[in-house]
Design an enzyme around this catalytic site. Structure first.
Site, PDB file in Angstrom:
ATOM      1  N   HIS A 154       0.841  -1.197   0.000  1.00 16.46           N
ATOM      2  CA  HIS A 154       0.000   0.000   0.000  1.00 16.46           C
ATOM      3  C   HIS A 154       0.879   1.252   0.000  1.00 16.46           C
ATOM      4  O   HIS A 154       2.093   1.181   0.212  1.00 16.46           O
ATOM      5  CB  HIS A 154      -0.931   0.028   1.217  1.00 16.46           C
ATOM      6  CG  HIS A 154      -2.116  -0.872   1.076  1.00 16.46           C
ATOM      7  ND1 HIS A 154      -2.056  -2.214   1.365  1.00 16.46           N
ATOM      8  CD2 HIS A 154      -3.394  -0.627   0.671  1.00 16.46           C
ATOM      9  CE1 HIS A 154      -3.235  -2.769   1.147  1.00 16.46           C
ATOM     10  NE2 HIS A 154      -4.066  -1.828   0.720  1.00 16.46           N
ATOM     11  N   LYS A 158      -0.554   4.841   4.568  1.00 14.07           N
ATOM     12  CA  LYS A 158      -1.401   3.894   5.301  1.00 14.07           C
ATOM     13  C   LYS A 158      -0.827   3.668   6.695  1.00 14.07           C
ATOM     14  O   LYS A 158       0.384   3.434   6.842  1.00 14.07           O
ATOM     15  CB  LYS A 158      -1.516   2.568   4.543  1.00 14.07           C
ATOM     16  CG  LYS A 158      -2.541   1.619   5.152  1.00 14.07           C
ATOM     17  CD  LYS A 158      -2.863   0.472   4.206  1.00 14.07           C
ATOM     18  CE  LYS A 158      -3.871  -0.491   4.819  1.00 14.07           C
ATOM     19  NZ  LYS A 158      -5.173   0.167   5.120  1.00 14.07           N
TER      20      LYS A 158
END
Length: 268
Positions: A154, A158
């Site tokens: 990600h 995040k």
């Protein structure tokens, strides 16, 4: 057709804006409210689209949720739990895509579902949820002789790891194998770890750049390996799934649902 009155939490964030645009473009939905943290109030939630909606971004729940039938919430656990309590008390249905809840947070969602209808899922992509079903079938067929590793990547912003989607994949696989992920999940390896326990389910986390979300589950046997992957190129897919969840909830009584319910995958 009477449009669904939908409020969006985290209206000023990246996902919030994508959700607002999706609602504005849907023929069967109307943006009825928008929430954001104190200090982030705005005169119009859709001003960034160049098409004002006449809906201000509010920090007070009674203002941001006035007239809402649904709240779509992809924020942080502490904010979602605050919204959850208000929605349960006022009969507002919830679509929760927030991840990173602890056990107490999950219990609070379950309790609120006694009062209102909730779709709670770590990932609202239709493709991801179909992938979950494939993983369930693969795990049953590859239950012996294959080592299982889950790799997720990600963007740098995040804040939780592994991702909620990766954890859900691990839970789906563990359930299919009759294992407890809390007992068999391996979330870190360093130093002399010894030979791999064949019953373990490993996780590897990558964070960097602007990666929207990549997930791969590796079933590694002797002489072959099977990889089942899903890669997101846009967050729009999550918004479309969230709207699909709202449509599903429209005629549903209080209760806790997930995307398997929304997509009719429970009994397949």
């Amino acid at each position: 057709m009477t449009p669904m009155n939908i409020a969006i939490a985290g209206a000023g964030g990246r996902m919030g804006r994508i959700l607002i645009e999706a609602v504005q473009n849907a023929d069967d939905a109307r943006l009825s409210g928008a929430l954001d943290r104190a200090g982030a109030e705005q005169a119009d939630a859709a001003a960034f689209l160049g098409k004002p909606a006449g809906v201000p971004v509010a920090s007070a729940l009674d203002q941001g949720l006035a007239g809402a039938q649904f709240l779509i919430d992809f924020t942080r656990p502490e904010a979602t739990l605050e919204h959850l309590k208000y929605c349960a008390e006022h009969g507002i249905k919830l679509v929760i895509g927030t991840t990173g809840f602890d056990e107490a947070g999950k219990a609070a969602i379950l309790a609120a579902a006694q009062k209102t209808a909730i779709v709670f899922s770590p990932n609202f992509s239709v493709g991801v949820n179909v992938t979950m079903k494939l993983l369930e079938q693969a795990a049953k067929a590859l239950s012996t002789g294959y080592d299982i590793e889950i790799i997720e990547a990600h963007h740098r912003f995040k804040v939780d790891a592994p991702s909620g989607t990766a954890l859900k994949m691990g839970e789906v696989i563990a359930d299919a194998l009759g294992r407890d992920l809390k007992e068999h999940g391996v979330f870190a390896r360093e130093g002399v770890t010894g030979e791999r326990d064949p019953s373990s389910i490993g996780f590897a986390t990558i964070r960097g750049g602007d990666i929207v979300g990549d997930h791969t589950v590796l079933f590694a046997g002797i002489g072959e390996r099977i990889e089942i992957s899903h890669k997101s190129s846009s967050r729009v897919t999550y918004a479309h799934g969230a709207l699909r969840a709202c449509r599903f909830l429209a005629d549903k009584p209080a209760g806790l649902y997930d995307m398997y319910d929304v997509l009719g995958l429970k009994d397949q």
